[in-house]
Design an enzyme around this catalytic site. Structure first.
Site, PDB file in Angstrom:
ATOM      1  N   GLU A 117      17.972  -1.847   9.587  1.00 43.33           N
ATOM      2  CA  GLU A 117      16.926  -2.488   8.857  1.00 43.33           C
ATOM      3  C   GLU A 117      15.915  -1.710   8.391  1.00 43.33           C
ATOM      4  O   GLU A 117      14.753  -1.936   8.470  1.00 43.33           O
ATOM      5  CB  GLU A 117      16.300  -3.629   9.622  1.00 43.33           C
ATOM      6  CG  GLU A 117      17.351  -4.744   9.859  1.00 43.33           C
ATOM      7  CD  GLU A 117      17.145  -6.005  10.630  1.00 43.33           C
ATOM      8  OE1 GLU A 117      15.928  -6.037  11.170  1.00 43.33           O
ATOM      9  OE2 GLU A 117      17.921  -6.771  11.002  1.00 43.33           O
ATOM     10  N   ASN A 145      22.305   0.289   9.233  1.00 44.77           N
ATOM     11  CA  ASN A 145      22.731  -1.309   9.372  1.00 44.77           C
ATOM     12  C   ASN A 145      21.615  -2.058   8.599  1.00 44.77           C
ATOM     13  O   ASN A 145      20.490  -1.553   8.882  1.00 44.77           O
ATOM     14  CB  ASN A 145      22.707  -1.647  10.569  1.00 44.77           C
ATOM     15  CG  ASN A 145      23.523  -3.115  10.865  1.00 44.77           C
ATOM     16  OD1 ASN A 145      24.614  -3.454  10.123  1.00 44.77           O
ATOM     17  ND2 ASN A 145      23.000  -3.944  11.611  1.00 44.77           N
ATOM     18  N   HIS A 201      24.219 -12.058   7.053  1.00 40.97           N
ATOM     19  CA  HIS A 201      23.617 -13.200   7.333  1.00 40.97           C
ATOM     20  C   HIS A 201      23.434 -14.067   5.922  1.00 40.97           C
ATOM     21  O   HIS A 201      22.584 -13.802   5.185  1.00 40.97           O
ATOM     22  CB  HIS A 201      22.171 -13.025   7.912  1.00 40.97           C
ATOM     23  CG  HIS A 201      22.244 -12.330   9.246  1.00 40.97           C
ATOM     24  ND1 HIS A 201      22.934 -12.989  10.511  1.00 40.97           N
ATOM     25  CD2 HIS A 201      22.027 -10.932   9.511  1.00 40.97           C
ATOM     26  CE1 HIS A 201      22.862 -12.310  11.535  1.00 40.97           C
ATOM     27  NE2 HIS A 201      22.385 -11.083  10.981  1.00 40.97           N
ATOM     28  N   GLU A 231      27.436  -8.618  11.265  1.00 41.34           N
ATOM     29  CA  GLU A 231      26.521  -9.815  11.792  1.00 41.34           C
ATOM     30  C   GLU A 231      26.749 -11.098  11.108  1.00 41.34           C
ATOM     31  O   GLU A 231      25.956 -11.789  10.723  1.00 41.34           O
ATOM     32  CB  GLU A 231      24.992  -9.593  11.918  1.00 41.34           C
ATOM     33  CG  GLU A 231      24.767  -8.145  12.744  1.00 41.34           C
ATOM     34  CD  GLU A 231      23.244  -7.872  12.728  1.00 41.34           C
ATOM     35  OE1 GLU A 231      22.435  -9.017  12.603  1.00 41.34           O
ATOM     36  OE2 GLU A 231      22.846  -6.725  13.024  1.00 41.34           O
ATOM     37  N   ASP A 251      27.170 -14.526   9.735  1.00 41.00           N
ATOM     38  CA  ASP A 251      27.215 -15.985   9.760  1.00 41.00           C
ATOM     39  C   ASP A 251      26.648 -16.569   8.408  1.00 41.00           C
ATOM     40  O   ASP A 251      26.370 -16.068   7.415  1.00 41.00           O
ATOM     41  CB  ASP A 251      25.953 -16.350  10.890  1.00 41.00           C
ATOM     42  CG  ASP A 251      24.855 -15.536  10.943  1.00 41.00           C
ATOM     43  OD1 ASP A 251      24.273 -15.338   9.849  1.00 41.00           O
ATOM     44  OD2 ASP A 251      24.133 -15.582  11.915  1.00 41.00           O
TER      45      ASP A 251
HETATM   46  O1  G2I Z   1      17.693 -11.856  13.736  1.00 43.75           O
HETATM   47  C1  G2I Z   1      19.069 -11.736  13.636  1.00 43.75           C
HETATM   48  C2  G2I Z   1      19.837 -10.530  13.673  1.00 43.75           C
HETATM   49  C3  G2I Z   1      19.244  -9.715  12.589  1.00 43.75           C
HETATM   50  N1  G2I Z   1      19.900  -8.412  12.581  1.00 43.75           N
HETATM   51  C4  G2I Z   1      19.388  -7.558  13.943  1.00 43.75           C
HETATM   52  C5  G2I Z   1      19.848  -8.200  14.931  1.00 43.75           C
HETATM   53  O2  G2I Z   1      19.647  -7.659  16.165  1.00 43.75           O
HETATM   54  C6  G2I Z   1      19.289  -9.798  15.130  1.00 43.75           C
HETATM   55  O3  G2I Z   1      19.644 -10.364  16.238  1.00 43.75           O
HETATM   56  C7  G2I Z   1      18.725 -11.409  16.876  1.00 43.75           C
HETATM   57  C8  G2I Z   1      19.360 -11.709  18.135  1.00 43.75           C
HETATM   58  O4  G2I Z   1      20.683 -12.480  17.566  1.00 43.75           O
HETATM   59  C9  G2I Z   1      18.270 -12.944  18.684  1.00 43.75           C
HETATM   60  O5  G2I Z   1      18.605 -13.337  19.991  1.00 43.75           O
HETATM   61  O6  G2I Z   1      17.412 -10.556  17.195  1.00 43.75           O
HETATM   62  C10 G2I Z   1      16.425 -11.513  17.465  1.00 43.75           C
HETATM   63  C11 G2I Z   1      15.315 -10.792  17.817  1.00 43.75           C
HETATM   64  O7  G2I Z   1      14.652 -10.273  16.671  1.00 43.75           O
HETATM   65  C12 G2I Z   1      17.088 -11.926  18.926  1.00 43.75           C
HETATM   66  O8  G2I Z   1      16.120 -13.225  19.263  1.00 43.75           O
HETATM   67  C13 G2I Z   1      15.340 -13.032  20.468  1.00 43.75           C
HETATM   68  C14 G2I Z   1      14.152 -13.834  20.466  1.00 43.75           C
HETATM   69  O9  G2I Z   1      13.409 -13.632  19.431  1.00 43.75           O
HETATM   70  C15 G2I Z   1      13.239 -13.575  21.749  1.00 43.75           C
HETATM   71  O10 G2I Z   1      12.398 -14.478  21.994  1.00 43.75           O
HETATM   72  C16 G2I Z   1      14.444 -13.720  23.155  1.00 43.75           C
HETATM   73  O11 G2I Z   1      13.868 -13.386  24.216  1.00 43.75           O
HETATM   74  O12 G2I Z   1      16.240 -12.850  21.549  1.00 43.75           O
HETATM   75  C17 G2I Z   1      15.626 -12.682  22.794  1.00 43.75           C
HETATM   76  C18 G2I Z   1      16.709 -12.711  23.983  1.00 43.75           C
HETATM   77  O13 G2I Z   1      17.243 -13.806  24.006  1.00 43.75           O
END
Ligand code: G2I
Length: 473
Positions: free
Chosen positions: A162, A203, A239, A267, A269
């Protein structure tokens, strides 16, 4: 050799290895319709089909679908900087190790995600005051340390994630602000030095169709290539919003591929305003089909990864309140129309009988079916150890199972794990353990045992599951 050819070659190498390790017995088609297996369909087309995973969930139903259906996994959070180095100089690899170990146990590739990103940085990094020189060293050391740890075990690395704003300007992350665009080149060079075999990706999101952000990514990749930066691929996160799949997706992937890099949907969805109607789920099926088809249409598209395979493991409802239903399985692990849309794009022929696939006329209701793979893992003069995987190829979950087979050369079972195995004459009967009683549609259960043999140790040629014959594979 193009990446598609390389992927096919890798897939055939894996099947050769699998054939060496597993005693393959004659194939008998199950009588009933079978659930499609996305990883098999994808690999026959020369791409992978992957999912993001939450490492702590990789057991039970979640684990068995992940292993059975996908041939690539991406840790959703476990490899991010904040996860692996929460305190400067103190590394915690447990979460990342768990995902990589699971992948290897299930014959899956891993997409490493992600090394340099403006988000999910540890506090010491986000809030620390470092000179530019120090920050550059911190960044390249981090890349070197993490990539070296998993050297040879990661198929793709998202090296930089990003880097762009929506208007195509560079995102003013800590790295860009202090180091300028050269942070990207330095991160890629450090990654290449640490693992020359891994494919190195940049990415981003909202670059799926043509537009200012995608054009900026295109120019950035051109600049990196012109500088000799070791970049192998461009990830398009995908996304997407229902009804807004970019019509330029395929053409956009193709123009990047024409720069001489791999591309991948990393990614995917497709979110829907809740509650999702049947018509919306049917539209989502068509859109998952279209995205998968776009990858297949581009020779250098390496594969597709969904960002969580089940609605119970999706980031969407947390970040977009009131939206969701974005993945191919519902919250109870039932395949949604989107799952059949993917399978059909991958060449599966709709058998007209899948509950959950509303496009099917004359739905005959739930189907049953099973496939068994039996492998002797080690053998000595009087004994052997075997491993058995039972896959539910029907359309509904099994709650409790009994597997029977007849020994062809007088073997007997002496001790079993993950199932209770008894023997009467030449017939062996394995009954599930409590923890693997439930096998979801498309999922599998595994057990093992020690046996005794003398004279011969021929593999059983046929199995029944709950009384019905299984395919063997
Ligand atoms: O935001 C969706 C994706 C966008 N592209 C990059 C990816 O790395 C990103 O993935 C998401 C995860 O799927 C989430 O699971 O990234 C988020 C963070 O920016 C992740 O969320 C975080 C929560 O914000 C936290 O509160 C939590 O502790 O997940 C953490 C672990 O569960």
């Amino acid at each position: 050799m193009g990446s598609r050819a390389a992927a096919s070659r890798a897939a055939s190498l894996i099947s050769v290895l699998a054939a060496t390790a597993v005693a393959l017995v004659g194939l008998a088609a199950p009588a009933q319709a079978a659930e499609p297996v996305l990883r098999d369909l994808a690999s026959a087309k020369g791409i992978y089909y992957g999912t993001a995973v939450t490492g702590s969930k990789l057991s039970g139903t979640y684990g068995s679908i992940t292993g059975a259906q996908f041939d690539s996994i991406t840790p959703a959070n476990e490899m991010k900087w904040g996860s692996v180095e929460p305190t400067r100089g103190t590394f915690n690899w447990a979460g990342a190790d768990r995902v990589v170990d699971f992948a290897e146990a299930n014959g899956q590739q891993v997409r490493g995600h992600t090394l340099v990103w403006h988000s999910q940085m540890p506090n010491w990094l986000a809030n620390g005051n470092f000179s530019n020189t120090e920050l550059r060293t911190i960044m390249t050391d981090h890349v070197t340390t993490e990539v070296t740890r998993y050297r040879g075990r990661i198929h793709h690395w998202d090296v930089v994630n990003e880097p762009l704003n929506e208007d195509g300007t560079m995102r003013t992350s800590k790295f860009y602000t202090q180091l300028g665009e050269s942070y990207i080149a330095d991160a890629f060079r450090a990654a290449r030095a640490a693992d020359p075999a891994a494919k190195l990706y940049i990415n981003d999101y909202n670059t799926d169709g043509t537009g200012p952000k995608s054009n900026a990514m295109y120019s950035l990749v051109q600049r990196l290539k012109a500088q000799g930066v070791p970049i192998d691929g461009v990830g398009f996160q995908g996304h997407l919003i229902l009804g807004q799949v970019p019509s330029t997706l395929r053409a956009n992937l193709q123009r990047f591929a024409d720069l001489g890099v791999e591309v991948a949907i990393t990614e995917l969805d497709i979110r829907i305003a809740l509650p999702a109607s049947d018509a919306e789920l049917a539209q989502q099926k068509a859109e998952y089909n279209a995205v998968t088809s776009a990858c297949l249409a581009v020779t250098r598209c390496a594969g597709v990864t969904v960002w969580g395979f089940t609605d119970s493991d999706s980031w969407i409802p947390d970040v977009f309140p009131g939206q969701g239903a974005a993945t191919p399985y519902d919250e109870s692990f039932r395949p949604k129309p989107a799952y059949y849309g993917i399978a059909e794009a991958l060449g599966w022929t709709d058998d007209g009988g899948d509950p959950g696939d509303p496009g099917d006329p004359g739905d005959p209701g739930p189907t049953t079916g099973c496939a068994v793979s039996y492998a002797v893992q080690s053998q000595w003069n009087t004994g052997f150890t075997a491993n058995v995987t039972v896959r539910n190829t029907g359309s509904t979950a099994l709650n409790g199972w009994t597997l029977r087979w007849t020994w062809p050369s007088g073997q007997s079972v002496t001790q079993a794990w993950n199932a209770t195995v008894t023997q009467s004459g030449a017939q062996a009967t394995a009954v599930n353990a409590a923890h693997n009683a439930a096998i979801p549609a498309g999922g599998s259960a595994n057990f093992g045992f020690n046996g005794a043999w003398s004279g011969g140790n021929t593999a059983p040629s046929a199995f029944t599951l709950n009384g019905a014959a299984c395919a063997t594979s």
